[in-house]
Motif scaffolding. Structure first.
Motif, mmCIF file in Angstrom:
data_model
loop_
_atom_site.group_PDB
_atom_site.id
_atom_site.type_symbol
_atom_site.label_atom_id
_atom_site.label_comp_id
_atom_site.label_asym_id
_atom_site.label_seq_id
_atom_site.Cartn_x
_atom_site.Cartn_y
_atom_site.Cartn_z
ATOM 1 N N VAL A 16 58.992 43.480 14.693
ATOM 2 C CA VAL A 16 58.129 42.983 13.575
ATOM 3 C C VAL A 16 57.465 41.967 13.880
ATOM 4 O O VAL A 16 56.179 41.691 13.767
ATOM 5 N N GLU A 17 58.145 40.773 14.129
ATOM 6 C CA GLU A 17 57.613 39.542 14.562
ATOM 7 C C GLU A 17 56.573 39.644 15.682
ATOM 8 O O GLU A 17 55.553 38.913 15.368
ATOM 9 N N GLY A 18 56.667 40.376 16.724
ATOM 10 C CA GLY A 18 55.977 40.537 17.751
ATOM 11 C C GLY A 18 54.405 41.190 17.500
ATOM 12 O O GLY A 18 53.409 40.639 17.909
ATOM 13 N N VAL A 19 54.729 42.337 16.420
ATOM 14 C CA VAL A 19 53.467 42.981 16.022
ATOM 15 C C VAL A 19 52.612 41.987 15.318
ATOM 16 O O VAL A 19 51.351 41.863 15.362
ATOM 17 N N PHE A 20 53.325 41.720 14.370
ATOM 18 C CA PHE A 20 52.429 40.543 13.318
ATOM 19 C C PHE A 20 52.279 39.328 13.961
ATOM 20 O O PHE A 20 51.436 38.442 12.936
ATOM 21 N N SER A 21 52.481 38.913 15.158
ATOM 22 C CA SER A 21 52.097 37.630 15.637
ATOM 23 C C SER A 21 50.803 37.938 16.480
ATOM 24 O O SER A 21 50.335 37.072 17.147
ATOM 25 N N ARG A 22 50.229 39.127 16.739
ATOM 26 C CA ARG A 22 49.343 39.317 17.647
ATOM 27 C C ARG A 22 47.988 38.928 16.827
ATOM 28 O O ARG A 22 47.639 38.709 15.739
ATOM 29 N N THR B 297 53.577 36.391 7.709
ATOM 30 C CA THR B 297 53.810 37.726 7.369
ATOM 31 C C THR B 297 55.056 38.597 7.815
ATOM 32 O O THR B 297 55.388 39.122 6.861
ATOM 33 N N ALA B 298 55.305 38.522 8.915
ATOM 34 C CA ALA B 298 56.469 39.200 9.421
ATOM 35 C C ALA B 298 57.779 39.004 8.483
ATOM 36 O O ALA B 298 58.521 40.083 8.105
ATOM 37 N N GLY B 299 58.097 37.820 7.994
ATOM 38 C CA GLY B 299 59.132 37.402 7.495
ATOM 39 C C GLY B 299 59.014 37.911 5.951
ATOM 40 O O GLY B 299 59.967 38.410 5.477
ATOM 41 N N ARG B 300 57.969 38.034 5.349
ATOM 42 C CA ARG B 300 57.462 38.499 4.191
ATOM 43 C C ARG B 300 57.876 40.080 4.093
ATOM 44 O O ARG B 300 58.698 40.664 3.256
#
Length: 198
Positions: free
Chosen positions: A174-180, A31-34
């Motif tokens: 962004v990666e950190g938030v969307f890996s929660r 998700t973060a990558g997209r």
């Protein structure tokens, strides 16, 4: 690549849906990558008439939030607050809020969801619209937070001379938030008012 056996969902088997679940989990992880790719694409897109691209507006807003000492939820939300401009221009604020909703506290989501109405105070009178649209939310506990968000990080982020941080600076956030874990009660902090603090 392995695929399901069905052509209608109602005919799917347990094995089919277990296979899809594996693929869905991989998809969720991307998700973060997209989102970062979508933001990057907005560097080439803007509504004619603005001095900067939609990406630059996002970067300016997020840089202001970061430099203001905001927490990661606010920085990422500010970066993404207008991500729906190209895909959902009539309700871009709600679009962005739904992207964020599972991963940030509800105060942040509410502000992103309503910032469009709150921004009207700056320009609606030029269209003979009601600039006080935000007043219908006056009794909401997050009202002042949205006022502050718009004033400090959004309405002032259209400056071609502003020194924004690059998108890569925000990528790990962004990666950190969307890996929660999605919809974690400890993250959502439902009903808590913190304002623009971390």
């Amino acid at each position: 690549m392995k695929t399901v056996s069905f052509t209608q969902m109602k005919d799917g088997t347990r094995d089919d849906y277990q296979l899809l679940r594996e693929f869905e989990m991989e998809h969720f992880e991307g998700t973060a990558g997209r989102l970062l790719r979508e933001l990057s694409a907005q560097g080439d897109e803007t509504i004619p008439g603005y001095k900067i691209s939609r990406l630059e507006h996002a970067l300016q807003s997020a840089t202001r939030a970061y430099d203001d000492g905001a927490g990661v939820d606010w920085v990422v939300a500010t970066l993404l607050h207008d991500i729906g401009d190209g895909l959902a221009p009539q309700n871009h604020d709600r679009f962005a809020a739904e992207v964020l909703r599972p991963f940030v506290r509800d105060e942040v989501t509410w502000v992103v969801e309503h910032h469009g109405a709150f921004q009207m105070v700056y320009y609606a009178h030029h269209y003979d619209w009601d600039p006080n649209e935000r007043e219908k939310y006056r009794d909401n506990p997050f009202y002042q937070t949205c006022v502050d968000f718009c004033e400090r990080w959004d309405q002032n982020s259209f400056d071609p001379e502003y020194d924004s941080k690059p998108l890569s600076f925000f990528a790990d956030m962004v990666e950190g938030v969307f890996s929660r874990p999605a919809y974690d009660d400890d993250i959502l902090c439902t009903g808590q008012v913190r304002g623009l603090r971390p």
